[in-house]
Design a protein around this motif. Sequence first.
Motif, PDB file in Angstrom:
ATOM      1  N   SER A 147      58.896 102.668  53.042  1.00 22.67           N
ATOM      2  CA  SER A 147      57.419 102.570  54.011  1.00 22.67           C
ATOM      3  C   SER A 147      57.748 102.404  55.341  1.00 22.67           C
ATOM      4  CB  SER A 147      56.275 100.945  53.892  1.00 22.67           C
ATOM      5  OG  SER A 147      55.944 100.957  52.284  1.00 22.67           O
ATOM      6  N   PHE A 148      56.831 103.069  56.269  1.00 24.84           N
ATOM      7  CA  PHE A 148      57.213 103.264  57.844  1.00 24.84           C
ATOM      8  C   PHE A 148      55.694 102.711  58.274  1.00 24.84           C
ATOM      9  CE2 PHE A 148      59.012 107.108  55.582  1.00 24.84           C
ATOM     10  CZ  PHE A 148      60.106 107.159  56.250  1.00 24.84           C
ATOM     11  N   GLU A 149      55.985 101.773  59.034  1.00 26.85           N
ATOM     12  CA  GLU A 149      54.674 101.103  60.235  1.00 26.85           C
ATOM     13  C   GLU A 149      54.675 101.773  61.281  1.00 26.85           C
ATOM     14  OE1 GLU A 149      53.768  96.949  61.717  1.00 26.85           O
ATOM     15  OE2 GLU A 149      53.230  97.633  59.236  1.00 26.85           O
ATOM     16  N   LEU A 150      54.083 102.755  62.406  1.00 32.27           N
ATOM     17  CA  LEU A 150      53.952 103.084  63.783  1.00 32.27           C
ATOM     18  C   LEU A 150      52.653 102.325  63.840  1.00 32.27           C
ATOM     19  CD1 LEU A 150      54.257 106.679  62.117  1.00 32.27           C
ATOM     20  CD2 LEU A 150      56.115 105.218  62.380  1.00 32.27           C
ATOM     21  N   THR A 151      53.571 102.428  65.477  1.00 31.54           N
ATOM     22  CA  THR A 151      52.665 101.718  66.262  1.00 31.54           C
ATOM     23  C   THR A 151      51.950 102.791  67.671  1.00 31.54           C
ATOM     24  OG1 THR A 151      53.533 100.250  66.385  1.00 31.54           O
ATOM     25  CG2 THR A 151      51.881 100.313  68.791  1.00 31.54           C
ATOM     26  N   THR A 152      50.442 103.357  67.221  1.00 31.52           N
ATOM     27  CA  THR A 152      50.250 104.628  68.291  1.00 31.52           C
ATOM     28  C   THR A 152      49.046 104.344  68.737  1.00 31.52           C
ATOM     29  OG1 THR A 152      48.312 105.406  66.212  1.00 31.52           O
ATOM     30  CG2 THR A 152      50.808 106.476  65.520  1.00 31.52           C
ATOM     31  N   LYS A 153      48.515 105.642  69.606  1.00 36.05           N
ATOM     32  CA  LYS A 153      47.591 104.950  70.536  1.00 36.05           C
ATOM     33  C   LYS A 153      46.320 104.537  69.977  1.00 36.05           C
ATOM     34  CE  LYS A 153      48.760 108.993  73.497  1.00 36.05           C
ATOM     35  NZ  LYS A 153      48.468 110.379  73.967  1.00 36.05           N
ATOM     36  N   LYS A 154      46.724 105.068  68.445  1.00 36.17           N
ATOM     37  CA  LYS A 154      45.343 105.093  67.623  1.00 36.17           C
ATOM     38  C   LYS A 154      45.181 103.499  66.802  1.00 36.17           C
ATOM     39  CE  LYS A 154      43.572 109.241  66.174  1.00 36.17           C
ATOM     40  NZ  LYS A 154      43.095 110.134  65.617  1.00 36.17           N
ATOM     41  N   GLY A 155      46.965 102.454  67.112  1.00 36.54           N
ATOM     42  CA  GLY A 155      47.221 101.520  66.655  1.00 36.54           C
ATOM     43  C   GLY A 155      48.050 101.585  65.366  1.00 36.54           C
ATOM     44  N   ILE A 156      47.923 101.151  64.953  1.00 36.40           N
ATOM     45  CA  ILE A 156      48.988 100.453  63.073  1.00 36.40           C
ATOM     46  C   ILE A 156      48.690 101.382  62.095  1.00 36.40           C
ATOM     47  CG2 ILE A 156      50.673  98.989  62.001  1.00 36.40           C
ATOM     48  CD1 ILE A 156      50.237  96.953  63.710  1.00 36.40           C
ATOM     49  N   VAL A 157      49.545 102.626  62.058  1.00 38.14           N
ATOM     50  CA  VAL A 157      49.611 103.433  61.174  1.00 38.14           C
ATOM     51  C   VAL A 157      50.878 103.326  60.154  1.00 38.14           C
ATOM     52  CG1 VAL A 157      49.374 105.700  60.570  1.00 38.14           C
ATOM     53  CG2 VAL A 157      48.325 105.066  62.535  1.00 38.14           C
ATOM     54  N   LYS A 158      50.340 102.888  59.131  1.00 37.43           N
ATOM     55  CA  LYS A 158      51.419 102.531  57.838  1.00 37.43           C
ATOM     56  C   LYS A 158      51.004 104.247  56.915  1.00 37.43           C
ATOM     57  CE  LYS A 158      50.748  98.213  57.057  1.00 37.43           C
ATOM     58  NZ  LYS A 158      50.245  96.750  56.294  1.00 37.43           N
ATOM     59  N   LEU A 159      53.006 104.618  56.766  1.00 34.37           N
ATOM     60  CA  LEU A 159      53.206 105.445  56.027  1.00 34.37           C
ATOM     61  C   LEU A 159      53.973 105.122  55.180  1.00 34.37           C
ATOM     62  CD1 LEU A 159      53.679 108.175  58.362  1.00 34.37           C
ATOM     63  CD2 LEU A 159      51.028 107.806  58.092  1.00 34.37           C
ATOM     64  N   HIS A 160      53.833 106.132  53.925  1.00 31.66           N
ATOM     65  CA  HIS A 160      54.789 106.212  53.136  1.00 31.66           C
ATOM     66  C   HIS A 160      55.191 107.549  52.779  1.00 31.66           C
ATOM     67  CE1 HIS A 160      52.666 107.416  49.947  1.00 31.66           C
ATOM     68  NE2 HIS A 160      51.465 106.209  50.211  1.00 31.66           N
ATOM     69  N   THR A 161      56.421 107.012  52.152  1.00 33.77           N
ATOM     70  CA  THR A 161      57.235 108.864  51.846  1.00 33.77           C
ATOM     71  C   THR A 161      56.471 109.082  50.849  1.00 33.77           C
ATOM     72  OG1 THR A 161      58.897 107.669  49.989  1.00 33.77           O
ATOM     73  CG2 THR A 161      59.521 108.779  52.193  1.00 33.77           C
ATOM     74  N   TYR A 162      56.592 110.638  50.319  1.00 33.44           N
ATOM     75  CA  TYR A 162      55.537 111.205  49.176  1.00 33.44           C
ATOM     76  C   TYR A 162      54.641 111.007  49.578  1.00 33.44           C
ATOM     77  CZ  TYR A 162      60.613 110.383  46.427  1.00 33.44           C
ATOM     78  OH  TYR A 162      61.667 110.369  46.747  1.00 33.44           O
ATOM     79  N   MET A 163      53.888 110.827  50.948  1.00 36.23           N
ATOM     80  CA  MET A 163      52.622 111.454  50.757  1.00 36.23           C
ATOM     81  C   MET A 163      51.957 112.398  51.239  1.00 36.23           C
ATOM     82  SD  MET A 163      50.591 108.456  53.712  1.00 36.23           S
ATOM     83  CE  MET A 163      50.128 107.393  53.538  1.00 36.23           C
ATOM     84  N   PRO A 164      50.882 112.622  50.688  1.00 29.05           N
ATOM     85  CA  PRO A 164      50.547 114.734  50.863  1.00 29.05           C
ATOM     86  C   PRO A 164      50.761 114.552  52.685  1.00 29.05           C
ATOM     87  CG  PRO A 164      48.952 112.934  49.228  1.00 29.05           C
ATOM     88  CD  PRO A 164      50.542 111.930  50.339  1.00 29.05           C
ATOM     89  N   LYS A 165      50.590 115.812  52.473  1.00 30.20           N
ATOM     90  CA  LYS A 165      50.069 116.167  54.368  1.00 30.20           C
ATOM     91  C   LYS A 165      48.991 115.515  55.078  1.00 30.20           C
ATOM     92  CE  LYS A 165      50.969 120.369  54.137  1.00 30.20           C
ATOM     93  NZ  LYS A 165      51.788 121.114  54.674  1.00 30.20           N
ATOM     94  N   ASP A 166      48.073 116.283  53.617  1.00 27.71           N
ATOM     95  CA  ASP A 166      47.077 115.700  54.459  1.00 27.71           C
ATOM     96  C   ASP A 166      46.239 114.454  54.815  1.00 27.71           C
ATOM     97  OD1 ASP A 166      46.906 114.699  52.056  1.00 27.71           O
ATOM     98  OD2 ASP A 166      44.861 115.515  51.195  1.00 27.71           O
ATOM     99  N   SER A 167      47.011 113.726  53.434  1.00 31.41           N
ATOM    100  CA  SER A 167      46.545 111.802  54.156  1.00 31.41           C
ATOM    101  C   SER A 167      47.310 111.295  55.536  1.00 31.41           C
ATOM    102  CB  SER A 167      47.656 111.554  53.274  1.00 31.41           C
ATOM    103  OG  SER A 167      46.760 111.609  52.006  1.00 31.41           O
ATOM    104  N   VAL A 168      48.466 112.594  55.723  1.00 32.95           N
ATOM    105  CA  VAL A 168      48.942 111.841  57.217  1.00 32.95           C
ATOM    106  C   VAL A 168      48.114 112.129  58.229  1.00 32.95           C
ATOM    107  CG1 VAL A 168      51.348 112.227  58.650  1.00 32.95           C
ATOM    108  CG2 VAL A 168      51.904 111.982  56.052  1.00 32.95           C
ATOM    109  N   GLN A 169      47.742 113.270  57.978  1.00 33.26           N
ATOM    110  CA  GLN A 169      47.184 114.275  59.203  1.00 33.26           C
ATOM    111  C   GLN A 169      45.340 113.450  59.200  1.00 33.26           C
ATOM    112  OE1 GLN A 169      46.278 118.381  58.890  1.00 33.26           O
ATOM    113  NE2 GLN A 169      45.276 118.181  61.162  1.00 33.26           N
ATOM    114  N   ILE A 170      45.526 112.992  58.597  1.00 38.69           N
ATOM    115  CA  ILE A 170      44.278 111.514  58.336  1.00 38.69           C
ATOM    116  C   ILE A 170      44.446 110.775  59.131  1.00 38.69           C
ATOM    117  CG2 ILE A 170      42.713 110.418  57.400  1.00 38.69           C
ATOM    118  CD1 ILE A 170      42.064 112.567  54.627  1.00 38.69           C
ATOM    119  N   LEU A 171      45.631 110.179  59.067  1.00 37.83           N
ATOM    120  CA  LEU A 171      46.192 108.504  59.529  1.00 37.83           C
ATOM    121  C   LEU A 171      45.880 109.035  60.926  1.00 37.83           C
ATOM    122  CD1 LEU A 171      47.789 106.826  57.015  1.00 37.83           C
ATOM    123  CD2 LEU A 171      45.654 106.574  57.240  1.00 37.83           C
ATOM    124  N   MET A 172      47.369 109.825  61.354  1.00 37.33           N
ATOM    125  CA  MET A 172      47.781 109.820  62.865  1.00 37.33           C
ATOM    126  C   MET A 172      47.327 111.378  63.666  1.00 37.33           C
ATOM    127  SD  MET A 172      51.004 108.968  62.543  1.00 37.33           S
ATOM    128  CE  MET A 172      51.870 109.389  63.731  1.00 37.33           C
TER     129      MET A 172
END
Length: 140
Positions: A65-90
């Motif tokens: 799991s990865f917890e990133l602090t971005t301009k939009k706030g905290i985003v949680k990602l995890h390995t094997y997540m599809p690209k479209d899910s990452v794009q929705i969050l990031m």
Amino acid sequence: MNTFLKISLGFVLGVVSTIGVLYIIAATQNTEENQLREEIRMKALKNLNQSLGDFDEDGQRNIQSFELTTKKGIVKLHTYMPKDSVQILMGRPQSTDINDYGYGEAHETWKYKGTNKYVDEFTIEFINGKLKSVNQFKDH
């Protein structure tokens, strides 16, 4: 009367023989169908297993799991997540790079700006459309 008994007995034996033959055919066909179903099931499981990839010794998937602090706030990602899910969050990446080395693997790298507008703060790597790793540049 004797002829009637012979005809009746012949009819009954014919019906019993027909039912027996049909039962044997059905049992054999069912076995062949079950074998075919089992082969298809095993192939599907093997393909699924290969597509998921990266399992440890116990056969468990290694998920990070990865917890990133971005301009939009905290985003949680995890390995094997599809690209479209990452794009929705990031959101949409600032830059992308795609490499196909042959071997059936497409490597893709997305870069995002963070709070520092001059440096790419987040580098997200995908293999075959699944999140592989996240690198975060920290200015200390």
